[in-house]
Design a protein around this motif. Structure first.
Motif, PDB file in Angstrom:
ATOM      1  N   ARG A  99       0.657  -1.331  -0.278  1.00  0.00           N
ATOM      2  CA  ARG A  99      -0.005  -0.171   0.216  1.00  0.00           C
ATOM      3  C   ARG A  99       0.749   0.848   0.252  1.00  0.00           C
ATOM      4  O   ARG A  99       1.122   1.650   0.891  1.00  0.00           O
ATOM      5  CB  ARG A  99      -0.850  -0.253   1.127  1.00  0.00           C
ATOM      6  N   THR A 145       1.778  -5.439   5.938  1.00  0.00           N
ATOM      7  CA  THR A 145       1.641  -3.921   4.522  1.00  0.00           C
ATOM      8  C   THR A 145       2.555  -3.369   4.993  1.00  0.00           C
ATOM      9  O   THR A 145       3.129  -3.539   5.994  1.00  0.00           O
ATOM     10  CB  THR A 145       0.591  -3.477   5.606  1.00  0.00           C
ATOM     11  N   THR A 147       4.325   0.137   3.205  1.00  0.00           N
ATOM     12  CA  THR A 147       3.671   0.943   2.997  1.00  0.00           C
ATOM     13  C   THR A 147       5.111   2.530   2.173  1.00  0.00           C
ATOM     14  O   THR A 147       5.086   3.545   1.495  1.00  0.00           O
ATOM     15  CB  THR A 147       3.604   1.886   4.101  1.00  0.00           C
TER      16      THR A 147
END
Length: 303
Positions: A99, A145, A147
């Motif tokens: 992400r 995740t 980033t």
């Protein structure tokens, strides 16, 4: 004499013997009690000595001593460790989601620096390729995740000792410290100065698959060695010289009778008389350096 009754028994024995020969069960290096006999051990040690002698002072040894070969995991987890069991499972299953954007850098070279000696300049792996090397799974369930990422540095154990190397530092959601992925590519492996022996031909000699770990004091190593389904596991012995540590592996307790042909790997701890240091770790069967690789990893780190 009732030859009619003996024919089925003879046929069954022939079939069992044939299956055993095809599967390679039993071992010509075994004496009484399933232990390697002296003749087999002497053949194995002689081959180990030939490998050590071939590498000593060779062009391959010179190239090896000047190259960069990682001997530890090129992916390093956050300093804090995993905060939850779910995150640990996500990392083990290589389940990640991205992400954010990864940087595109014009830098094409990275650095490898040891405490002494000249540094090396090596090709730099891009951030996207580095991410894809550990983020192999994008399924539902526990996942980590990422980033973002930036180019930085980390320290890794190499064949020449500890080195500071260029690395991509990946920011993980929920973590204060990054996941680090070494960004420099290993040097090309030199051509071995000795050819490979045929597995099982030198007193039952087998391959040492990979190095799985080195003790902090360097006086013991853990390797992954191969064996079959009908024995007591691998046995690994060592020949130490000033320049090299040659491992020669065989199997213990080989059993007779029908056996499957599957090849297994098992961890074996090997004690050394002196710390491994910057001595080259060699496999007697292949005549090649033993690569580093996680027990469940895809491939050794520099192949």
């Amino acid at each position: 004499m009732n030859t009619q009754a003996k024919r089925p028994v003879s046929l069954l024995l022939a079939l069992l013997l044939g299956a055993c020969l095809l599967a390679g069960c039993g071992d010509d290096q075994r004496g009484d009690g399933g232990h390697a006999n002296n003749d087999s051990l002497q053949k194995q040690e002689r081959r180990a000595r030939e490998v050590a002698d071939a590498w000593q002072g060779s062009a391959a040894a010179s190239a090896w001593s000047q190259g960069y070969y990682p001997m530890a995991d090129v992916v390093q987890t956050p300093e804090s460790g995993w905060l939850t069991e779910r995150d640990a499972r996500a990392y083990e299953s290589k389940n990640f989601v991205l992400r954010g954007k990864l940087p595109i850098t014009a830098t094409v070279r990275g650095k490898v620096e040891w405490g002494s000696g000249a540094p090396l300049s090596r090709p730099l792996m891009g951030a996207q390729k580095a991410y894809q090397s550990f983020a192999l799974n994008r399924s539902e369930g526990p996942r980590l995740t990422v980033t973002g990422a930036r180019l930085g540095e980390t320290t890794i154990t190499t064949s020449r000792g500890s080195a500071a190397v260029s690395a991509w530092l990946f920011t993980l959601e929920g973590y204060d410290t990054p996941l680090r992925r070494v960004a420099v590519t290993p040097s090309k492996l030199p051509k071995p100065p000795i050819g490979q022996a045929q597995q099982g031909s030198v007193g039952g000699l087998r391959r040492v698959a990979r190095l799985a770990g080195t003790a902090l004091d360097g006086r013991s190593i853990t390797v992954r060695a191969t064996h079959g389904a009908c024995d007591d596991g691998p046995a690994v012995k060592v020949l130490e010289t000033d320049e090299s540590v040659v491992l020669y592996a065989s199997v213990a307790g080989a059993q007779g009778g029908p056996c499957s042909t599957e090849m297994l790997e098992q961890s074996v701890k090997v004690q050394l008389r002196q710390p491994l240091g910057d001595r080259i770790l060699l496999d007697a069967l292949t005549g090649r350096p033993v690569p580093y690789g996680e027990p469940d990893g895809q491939s050794p780190s520099w192949t």
